[in-house]
Design a protein around this motif. Structure first.
Motif, mmCIF file in Angstrom:
data_model
loop_
_atom_site.group_PDB
_atom_site.id
_atom_site.type_symbol
_atom_site.label_atom_id
_atom_site.label_comp_id
_atom_site.label_asym_id
_atom_site.label_seq_id
_atom_site.Cartn_x
_atom_site.Cartn_y
_atom_site.Cartn_z
ATOM 1 N N GLN A 134 26.717 -8.826 -0.028
ATOM 2 C CA GLN A 134 28.072 -8.391 0.278
ATOM 3 C C GLN A 134 28.553 -7.254 -0.620
ATOM 4 O O GLN A 134 29.543 -6.601 -0.313
ATOM 5 N N MET A 135 27.871 -7.020 -1.732
ATOM 6 C CA MET A 135 28.248 -5.951 -2.639
ATOM 7 C C MET A 135 27.565 -4.630 -2.291
ATOM 8 O O MET A 135 27.840 -3.618 -2.901
ATOM 9 N N SER A 136 26.669 -4.641 -1.299
ATOM 10 C CA SER A 136 25.941 -3.435 -0.926
ATOM 11 C C SER A 136 26.820 -2.498 -0.115
ATOM 12 O O SER A 136 27.814 -2.916 0.487
ATOM 13 N N PRO A 137 26.450 -1.205 -0.067
ATOM 14 C CA PRO A 137 27.133 -0.306 0.865
ATOM 15 C C PRO A 137 26.997 -0.847 2.285
ATOM 16 O O PRO A 137 26.012 -1.502 2.622
ATOM 17 N N LYS A 138 27.992 -0.587 3.143
ATOM 18 C CA LYS A 138 27.985 -1.165 4.480
ATOM 19 C C LYS A 138 26.710 -0.822 5.235
ATOM 20 O O LYS A 138 26.180 -1.637 5.990
ATOM 21 N N ALA A 139 26.181 0.383 5.029
ATOM 22 C CA ALA A 139 24.982 0.801 5.751
ATOM 23 C C ALA A 139 23.765 -0.034 5.379
ATOM 24 O O ALA A 139 22.775 -0.043 6.106
ATOM 25 N N LEU A 140 23.822 -0.738 4.245
ATOM 26 C CA LEU A 140 22.695 -1.561 3.816
ATOM 27 C C LEU A 140 22.945 -3.055 4.021
ATOM 28 O O LEU A 140 22.110 -3.879 3.671
ATOM 29 N N LEU A 141 24.098 -3.398 4.590
ATOM 30 C CA LEU A 141 24.370 -4.817 4.814
ATOM 31 C C LEU A 141 23.449 -5.381 5.883
ATOM 32 O O LEU A 141 23.257 -4.769 6.933
ATOM 33 N N SER A 145 24.933 -11.185 7.143
ATOM 34 C CA SER A 145 26.058 -11.224 6.216
ATOM 35 C C SER A 145 27.364 -10.905 6.919
ATOM 36 O O SER A 145 28.435 -11.314 6.473
ATOM 37 N N VAL A 146 27.281 -10.169 8.029
ATOM 38 C CA VAL A 146 28.465 -9.851 8.819
ATOM 39 C C VAL A 146 28.771 -10.975 9.804
ATOM 40 O O VAL A 146 29.928 -11.380 9.973
ATOM 41 N N LEU A 147 27.728 -11.502 10.445
ATOM 42 C CA LEU A 147 27.936 -12.450 11.540
ATOM 43 C C LEU A 147 28.254 -13.861 11.073
ATOM 44 O O LEU A 147 29.100 -14.541 11.660
ATOM 45 N N LEU A 148 27.575 -14.333 10.036
ATOM 46 C CA LEU A 148 27.756 -15.722 9.627
ATOM 47 C C LEU A 148 29.150 -15.993 9.077
ATOM 48 O O LEU A 148 29.637 -17.124 9.143
ATOM 49 N N ALA A 149 29.785 -14.963 8.557
ATOM 50 C CA ALA A 149 31.150 -15.149 8.069
ATOM 51 C C ALA A 149 32.116 -15.437 9.216
ATOM 52 O O ALA A 149 33.123 -16.122 9.044
ATOM 53 N N LEU A 150 31.784 -14.916 10.403
ATOM 54 C CA LEU A 150 32.645 -15.104 11.568
ATOM 55 C C LEU A 150 32.243 -16.319 12.384
ATOM 56 O O LEU A 150 33.093 -17.018 12.932
ATOM 57 N N ALA A 151 30.939 -16.538 12.486
ATOM 58 C CA ALA A 151 30.425 -17.630 13.320
ATOM 59 C C ALA A 151 29.279 -18.308 12.571
ATOM 60 O O ALA A 151 28.122 -17.899 12.692
ATOM 61 N N PRO A 152 29.579 -19.328 11.766
ATOM 62 C CA PRO A 152 28.556 -19.953 10.918
ATOM 63 C C PRO A 152 27.375 -20.523 11.688
ATOM 64 O O PRO A 152 26.302 -20.699 11.122
#
Length: 311
Positions: A134-141, A145-152
């Protein structure tokens, strides 16, 4: 990955044997059978993955697409040949890294849109080293890490044929969400083997339900017949209502710049097949646009489907 070559980087600090905080999701890779019962003194993962089995002399002698991308996007996983190729691309096309970052950000945003539409299975083909935290630049996420926060309950499978990507996954991506995220060793030029592997562990996707396939800045590494065969196989195998989200480099700039960019790729031994949006549409075959393709500097981003899910 995928079609790209390998992708290593510098040594990492010694990892802890304790589980990471629950807020951090990562890739969980099943330990090899031969490591069972070794105990904490001989962990199956390697804290220093850069010296592990995924690394070879060729890693340090030859550039690889994912490591070049890592160098361009601010990552740390690259060697001198990768940095050299990245710098030559910057000199030849000053907006190269910015264009790649913008396209990747849009891919992540559209992935969130698919999750909001109810798709809970994702297959990231040619994932490379977009496996930061989560601390990486968005292009390296990474996607998860994006999806599980919204839909575990989301299931994410990363696929790549690069041995360094696999070593990276084993070393760095330990996860507090077992079963949700997996990494699969697969060659995109052999789509039927890839699809067969999706039925088995560690992937285990339910192909009777819709799957979102992500091809982020990958298809330019495949020849036309390889890309067409892959997209056709996915269209046929996945249940209607599945999605295909791809970003693709397009021919950009005048003839001299295009020739210079091609020369950088050739000199670094990197595959390079930029395509127009019309040509990409032809290769996509039966996949139909969900939205009009989004033109970006140097890229086109397309979101497609293989039909309405009536199940």
């Amino acid at each position: 990955m995928s079609r790209p070559a390998a992708r290593p980087g510098p040594a990492r600090p010694q990892a802890s044997h304790s589980a990471p905080p629950a807020s951090r999701a990562g890739i969980r890779v099943a330990p090899p059978k031969e490591s069972a019962g070794r105990g904490p003194e001989a962990p199956w993962w390697r804290p220093d993955w850069s010296s592990g089995p995924g690394r070879s002399a060729a890693c340090e002698e030859d550039a690889a697409s994912a490591r070049v991308a890592s160098a361009l996007l601010g990552g740390k996983d690259h060697f001198r040949p990768d940095r050299t190729a990245a710098e030559r691309l910057r000199q030849t096309a000053p907006g190269w890294a910015r264009e790649a970052a913008s396209a990747r950000a849009l891919v992540l945003d559209l992935s969130v849109r698919l999750a909001a539409c109810g798709i809970s299975q994702y297959l990231d083909l040619g994932c490379g080293l977009t496996t930061g935290n989560q601390m990486s630049p968005k292009a390296l996420l990474p996607l998860h890490s994006v999806l599980l926060a919204l839909a575990p309950g989301t299931r994410v499978v990363y696929a790549d044929r690069d041995p360094v990507v696999m070593a990276h996954a084993r070393a760095l991506l330990h996860s507090p969400v077992p079963g949700a995220v997996r990494h699969l060793d697969a060659d995109l030029a052999r789509p039927h083997d890839l699809l067969a592997a999706l039925h088995d562990e560690p992937a285990r996707l339910n192909l009777a339900k819709p799957v979102a396939v992500i091809l982020s800045d990958v298809l330019h590494e495949m020849k036309d017949h390889e890309a067409s065969r892959l997209l056709d196989a996915l269209h046929t195998a996945l249940t209607p209502g599945s999605a295909l989200l791809l970003s693709h480099r397009v021919p950009d700039g005048d003839r001299a710049r295009r020739a210079a960019v091609a020369a950088v790729h050739a000199g670094a031994g990197l595959a390079w097949n930029p395509r127009t949006p019309a040509r990409i549409s032809e290769l996509a075959g039966g996949w139909s646009p969900m939205t009009p393709p989004t033109p970006l500097p140097g890229f086109t981003v397309a979101l497609l489907t293989n039909g309405q899910n009536t199940r």
